[in-house]
Design an enzyme around this catalytic site. Structure first.
Site, PDB file in Angstrom:
ATOM      1  N   ALA A   1     -37.194  32.649  38.117  1.00  0.00           N
ATOM      2  CA  ALA A   1     -36.597  33.330  36.963  1.00  0.00           C
ATOM      3  C   ALA A   1     -35.443  34.220  37.412  1.00  0.00           C
ATOM      4  CB  ALA A   1     -37.659  34.142  36.225  1.00  0.00           C
ATOM      5  N   TYR A   2     -35.664  34.974  38.469  1.00  0.00           N
ATOM      6  CA  TYR A   2     -34.620  35.863  38.983  1.00  0.00           C
ATOM      7  C   TYR A   2     -33.415  35.057  39.454  1.00  0.00           C
ATOM      8  CZ  TYR A   2     -32.493  39.619  41.766  1.00  0.00           C
ATOM      9  OH  TYR A   2     -31.634  40.554  42.279  1.00  0.00           O
ATOM     10  N   ALA A   3     -33.672  33.975  40.202  1.00  0.00           N
ATOM     11  CA  ALA A   3     -32.575  33.141  40.689  1.00  0.00           C
ATOM     12  C   ALA A   3     -31.803  32.520  39.529  1.00  0.00           C
ATOM     13  CB  ALA A   3     -33.116  32.051  41.616  1.00  0.00           C
TER      14      ALA A   3
END
Length: 252
Positions: free
Chosen positions: A158-160
């Site tokens: 999700a962060y990436a």
């Protein structure tokens, strides 16, 4: 440093609530160089940061807003423009790491939360601020992305994805505004020892450190120095660009 003076420039820095964070370091640096800075966060802890800066002789304004809300992002921008008449600099730093786990186990609500804060938030802030900059014929927008947005980190999809989206958003908006006097760039740091690092497991933090050829985490002050240049008039022919600050990790 005198070449990078920001005297009279009005700056808004989001995600500045953590005393060890990138946003607070960026806000402090901009204020030290003469900008009229508003530091913003989602909670009233931002007032503690204002008091810390005041103790160091730096006066800043504060704002509290949930930047995943269209109305709150617009209100924050309006508060700054009502106070100072314009916004010259926007630093989109607010973000979270989210859980560290494989995609197949990743909670859907957490996926949406990370995307909402890390990608939709900068979009809403830009949407609120850009009209003021275009009207003035001048602006500098600096988005804090991540090396994860370039390379992807396993167990942090999700962060990436959010940071990769922020990179693409930066490129798109930079092209849209290329002839409007408004420059839009982003930075892609490697991991720093901030509150975001505390959100991941020790094993994941060790993994991220192992990927950095220089063998250490980036300092928030180093990131703030790069933000300073991108926020200054010295940055005059870079827009829609991605500036690496990853200790040699990035391959492009």
């Amino acid at each position: 440093m005198e070449r990078f003076r920001l005297d009279g420039k009005v700056a808004l820095v989001t995600g500045a609530g953590s005393p060890a964070g990138i946003g607070f370091a960026a806000g402090r640096t901009l204020a030290q160089l003469g900008a009229l800075v508003t530091i913003a966060s989602t909670t009233d802890r931002i007032h503690d940061r204002r008091r810390e800066l005041a103790a160091a002789g730096l006066e800043v304004d504060t704002g509290i807003a949930d930047l995943t809300s269209t109305a709150e992002a617009a209100r924050l921008a309006a508060d700054v423009t009502d106070r100072h008449g314009r916004i010259d600099i926007l630093v989109n730093n607010a973000g979270i790491a989210g859980p560290s786990m494989p995609v197949v186990d990743y909670p859907v609500d957490q996926w949406k939360r990370v995307i909402d804060i890390d990608l939709n938030g900068p979009f809403l802030c830009c949407r609120a601020v850009v009209p003021h900059m275009v009207k003035a014929g001048y602006g500098r927008i600096v988005n804090i992305a991540s090396i994860a947005g370039k390379e992807g980190n396993p167990n942090a999809a999700a962060y990436a994805a959010a940071k990769g989206g922020l990179i693409a958003f930066t490129k798109a908006l930079g092209k849209e505004l290329a002839q409007a006097g408004v420059l839009v760039n982003c930075v892609t740091p490697a991991a720093a020892q901030t509150a975001i690092l505390e959100q991941v497991t020790p094993e994941f933090a060790k993994y991220m450190l192992s990927k950095i050829p220089m063998g250490r985490f980036v300092k928030v002050e180093e990131i703030a120095a790069l933000v300073l240049w991108l926020a200054s008039e010295e940055c005059s022919f870079s827009t829609g660009a991605v500036f690496d600050i990853s200790g040699g990790r990035a391959t492009y």
